[in-house]
Design a protein around this motif. Sequence first.
Motif, short mmCIF file in Angstrom:
data_model
loop_
_atom_site.label_atom_id
_atom_site.label_comp_id
_atom_site.label_asym_id
_atom_site.label_seq_id
_atom_site.Cartn_x
_atom_site.Cartn_y
_atom_site.Cartn_z
N LEU A 52 0.83 -1.20 0.00
CA LEU A 52 0.00 0.00 0.00
C LEU A 52 0.87 1.25 0.00
O LEU A 52 0.61 2.20 -0.74
CB LEU A 52 -0.93 0.01 1.21
CG LEU A 52 -2.10 -0.95 1.17
CD1 LEU A 52 -2.73 -1.06 2.56
CD2 LEU A 52 -3.12 -0.52 0.14
N ASP A 53 1.90 1.24 0.81
CA ASP A 53 2.84 2.36 0.89
C ASP A 53 3.45 2.63 -0.49
O ASP A 53 3.45 3.76 -0.97
CB ASP A 53 3.92 2.05 1.92
CG ASP A 53 4.97 3.14 2.02
OD1 ASP A 53 4.62 4.25 2.47
OD2 ASP A 53 6.12 2.88 1.65
N SER A 54 3.94 1.58 -1.13
CA SER A 54 4.56 1.73 -2.45
C SER A 54 3.57 2.23 -3.48
O SER A 54 3.88 3.11 -4.30
CB SER A 54 5.16 0.40 -2.91
OG SER A 54 6.20 0.01 -2.06
N GLU A 55 2.37 1.67 -3.48
CA GLU A 55 1.35 2.08 -4.46
C GLU A 55 0.97 3.54 -4.27
O GLU A 55 0.84 4.29 -5.24
CB GLU A 55 0.11 1.18 -4.32
CG GLU A 55 -0.99 1.52 -5.31
CD GLU A 55 -0.62 1.27 -6.76
OE1 GLU A 55 -1.24 1.89 -7.64
OE2 GLU A 55 0.31 0.48 -7.03
N LEU A 56 0.80 3.96 -3.03
CA LEU A 56 0.44 5.36 -2.76
C LEU A 56 1.55 6.31 -3.21
O LEU A 56 1.28 7.37 -3.77
CB LEU A 56 0.14 5.56 -1.28
CG LEU A 56 -1.15 4.90 -0.78
CD1 LEU A 56 -1.20 4.93 0.74
CD2 LEU A 56 -2.36 5.59 -1.39
N GLY A 63 2.45 7.98 0.80
CA GLY A 63 2.61 6.63 1.30
C GLY A 63 2.08 6.50 2.71
O GLY A 63 1.25 7.30 3.15
N VAL A 64 2.57 5.50 3.41
CA VAL A 64 2.12 5.22 4.78
C VAL A 64 3.26 5.47 5.77
O VAL A 64 3.14 6.26 6.69
CB VAL A 64 1.61 3.77 4.92
CG1 VAL A 64 1.25 3.45 6.36
CG2 VAL A 64 0.41 3.53 4.01
N TRP A 65 4.37 4.77 5.55
CA TRP A 65 5.50 4.88 6.48
C TRP A 65 6.15 6.25 6.37
O TRP A 65 6.40 6.75 5.30
CB TRP A 65 6.54 3.80 6.19
CG TRP A 65 5.98 2.41 6.27
CD1 TRP A 65 5.87 1.52 5.26
CD2 TRP A 65 5.45 1.76 7.43
NE1 TRP A 65 5.31 0.36 5.71
CE2 TRP A 65 5.03 0.47 7.04
CE3 TRP A 65 5.27 2.14 8.75
CZ2 TRP A 65 4.47 -0.44 7.93
CZ3 TRP A 65 4.70 1.24 9.64
CH2 TRP A 65 4.31 -0.03 9.23
#
Length: 142
Positions: A52-56, A63-65
């Motif tokens: 999800l992080d990479s896709e965002l 991303g997330v992180w």
Amino acid sequence: MAEFPDERQLVLRARSHLEEWTNTARTQAYAELFESDDSILTEEEIRLLDALDSELERQGGDGVWGTDQYGIHTAGTSSSAISLGVVCVYHPQITKDSVLRGADELDDEAEERLNAALWRYSERIATLIEEKLHEFIRQTQS
């Protein structure tokens, strides 16, 4: 009379360390919550968060992180000693708009579990940063 300039200077000096403390706390919180035997997510869920992080990020987002943000707040009053703390001012969260589409789409239960883990991660980081802040204050005032 309150010592506002001293408190202001202390906050400014502490803020100059905030990025370093945040990076250290992120590493420690990640290890505690996701890499230990008592991980709060399964390996599959961690891989999903990473995907999800990479896709965002590929879509131009943050991303997330590493998108969590922290601030130093003052809780002192004119009649009390200097009281500084740390608060998470932005918790990363997966929303319907941010999830992968198609076969990889998250169901509500999985989304909630990942968001709860991200919340706990951010709050643990805030606690770890606050420990560094209090250590800094003790050293500064001695």
